[in-house]
Design an enzyme around this catalytic site. Sequence first.
Site, mmCIF file in Angstrom:
data_model
loop_
_atom_site.group_PDB
_atom_site.id
_atom_site.type_symbol
_atom_site.label_atom_id
_atom_site.label_comp_id
_atom_site.label_asym_id
_atom_site.label_seq_id
_atom_site.Cartn_x
_atom_site.Cartn_y
_atom_site.Cartn_z
ATOM 1 N N HIS A 416 0.823 -1.216 0.000
ATOM 2 C CA HIS A 416 0.000 0.000 0.000
ATOM 3 C C HIS A 416 0.853 1.261 0.000
ATOM 4 O O HIS A 416 0.619 2.204 -0.766
ATOM 5 C CB HIS A 416 -0.937 -0.004 1.221
ATOM 6 C CG HIS A 416 -1.752 1.237 1.336
ATOM 7 N ND1 HIS A 416 -1.346 2.332 2.073
ATOM 8 C CD2 HIS A 416 -2.919 1.588 0.747
ATOM 9 C CE1 HIS A 416 -2.255 3.290 1.948
ATOM 10 N NE2 HIS A 416 -3.218 2.863 1.157
ATOM 11 N N CYS A 750 34.661 3.330 -25.463
ATOM 12 C CA CYS A 750 33.871 3.221 -24.229
ATOM 13 C C CYS A 750 34.619 3.819 -23.040
ATOM 14 O O CYS A 750 34.175 3.726 -21.907
ATOM 15 C CB CYS A 750 33.503 1.767 -23.954
ATOM 16 S SG CYS A 750 34.924 0.681 -23.695
#
Length: 797
Positions: A416, A750
């Site tokens: 919840h 990279c």
Amino acid sequence: MPKSNQFIKFFNQLGIKDVPQVGGKNASLGEMYRKLSSKGVSVPNGFATTAYAYRYFFEDTGLKKEIKEILKGLDTHNVGDLTKRGAAIRKLIISKPFPEDFIKAITEAYKKLSAEYGEKNLHVAVRSSATAEDLPDASFAGQQETFLNVSGEKEIQIAVKKCIASLFTGRAISYRVDKGFDHFKIALSVGVQKMIRADLASSGVIFTIDTESGFANAVLISSIYGLGENIVQGNVNPDEFYVFKPTGAIISRSIGKKMIKMIYNNDPKNPVKNVRLTPEEQTSQSITDEQVKKLAQWAMIIEKHYGRAMDIEWALDGQSNKLYIIQARPETVQSMRNYNILEEYKLEKRGKVIVAGQSVGNKIGAGTANRIMNITDIDNFKPGEVLVTDMTDPDWEPIMKIASAIVTDKGGRTCHAAIVSRELGIPCVVGTNNGSYQIKTGKKVTISCAEGEKGYVYEGELAFKIKKTNIKNLKRPKTKIMMNIGEPDMAFASSFIPNDGVGLARLEFIINNYIKIHPLALINYSQIKDAKIKKEIDDLTSHYKNKKQYFIDKLAEGVAMISAAFYPKDVIVRLSDFKTNEYANLIGGTKYEPVESNPMIGWRGASRYYSPKFLPAFELECAAIKKVRDEMGLTNLKVMIPFCRTVEEGKKVMEVMSKNGLKQGKNGLEIYVMAEIPANIILARQFAEIFDGFSIGSNDLTQLTLGIDRDSGGTLEIAGVSNEKNEAVKSLVRYLIETAKETKTKVGICGQAPSDFPDYAQFLAELGIDSISLIPDTIINTTIAVNKQEKRKKRKK
């Protein structure tokens, strides 16, 4: 039409068009029961009371006028007053008798449903469904009541009336006021559905979209033992599974510690109860892999039928061992997001961590902690405070709305507290276990959900930045802009940054943070004498008798999450590139690692993979990569070999890979080499003969070209340019790109250089490099810089 037909509708009489009469929940059940049963989706039968019946009851008893009187002058921000008035309305509704014809209609429908299943008094679930409930712009998560294991005509009538009364809880009244809904333009339908014996098996929740990032290509399934109320209430940390939609494969699993389960109780006043699970049950997987895949398949059928992301509840019947869908409603948070706006929260600096748990959302919040452990104390909560509690339920919503952040001891991503905080757009950390013990009222704290799957509570109010970027009109350059990524938890969220795939996925982060154990310690587990090391391994691998499989599975899951996030774009995974001192820091690692005076240029990269001392560990790595490509179907995954000193070494590694099922060219497998040693560039033509592509590692290339140990901590003082911009380094880069073009070999970068220096990215684009891979933070700015460079280059022509 007889009134009984207006009071009650069975699921086979309902469809999604009937939302005004039976609310979203019941209309959806009818829609699925009628239209998806033929596609294999199992939905238990049931019936719904109608909005007409609700209004008939109110008119027959004069309730509307009396309720209006009670609500007159209400201030929903006065929590105490709101609670009192809500209680008065509910008491009033319960005191009013149902009209006789309505009672008769409920009784007859219940008898008919019981007869269908061959029982006198069928056990049913009785759930509320407001007529504005579960519409795309609203989420009434658990606002109205649900009653489980209800049996008997009188008991059904009582449960139906209690559901109707629950339309006037404080949280429901407050929600309607906030949303601008008229209290009396909303009615309540009650669904009565055959109860699935999940008390004897399992139940849970499915989202057809990632709840935190909005990534649409994955199904998230949560599962616990027993009835599903414990997931919504946050009483249990569930098992979680990600299933990749295009291939139907499970790409990630997390087994929660499930302390309790909810089962039937023989007491009609308390029809369900919680019981403790055995230690073995607490850490075991609550459904099988086959059941996970079946649920995912059903979820995709439901999503396709509705044409939107869905929030679904399911249950496994312990008597028949059959799965059922018991609810489905639209997902109301991520599916409503504007994906053209990238919003990034970032701490200026980290502080001392008080507790950690699961992050909900990706925001940061700060404020004064207020520890409230009982609903009776919510009047003490002030706007802007951080709510710290054990768990929440719908009664807490009035103060959740005014909190700057929420921290709970219990719960997972579908509890919840998580559902409501997502809708409210506030950071929430659930499942901290002891947050309410560690965080004291009045303490200044910062809650960060911006660091991946783990959420942190820091001491003090820390400074943070919010960066918003509109990417709608960002033009894609000819040069591929790829991404460097190491953390699987960040992959889904990062995939929304405009990109052409992943140029560098690091295994080190997965091994260090998810596996934590040296692979050779797992292989030689039976020989370990050190009790402390053995216990550490046992704690991490409790689900695994075969310790090697733990390494394979966890590595595969981490790689799969990254590969799936960017599918079908290329994802280039660099094989492990720990140095010996880093490997030694893993659990059980010191026994297997030599002490080197300079590990940076020692036993690392390719030289480890074919070494008899490390070969068994490398074979586990190969098995994980093979699993991702072959079993999970993520063939966009490419492999890159780091620190490959010689062509002969490259051939040896590829031979080992081939023996372990990773044969170059098979099923489209490409193998790249890191161009980070001057030898890789000087002999580029020879390396190009055996590899599919080069990826420039500018960090190591710089240190080896200039003779600088990058682990030296910047203690060297060097005249002239001593970084990647040095002309010697740039000359090597230039030569490699030219050679790659001549040999028709792919070439990218990279390393850190283009992330740190936008002009370096422009230099690479000018040379015609195929791809530039960057850290996520710099992709937008570098894309703009590369676009400018390509425009200039075009003008020159």
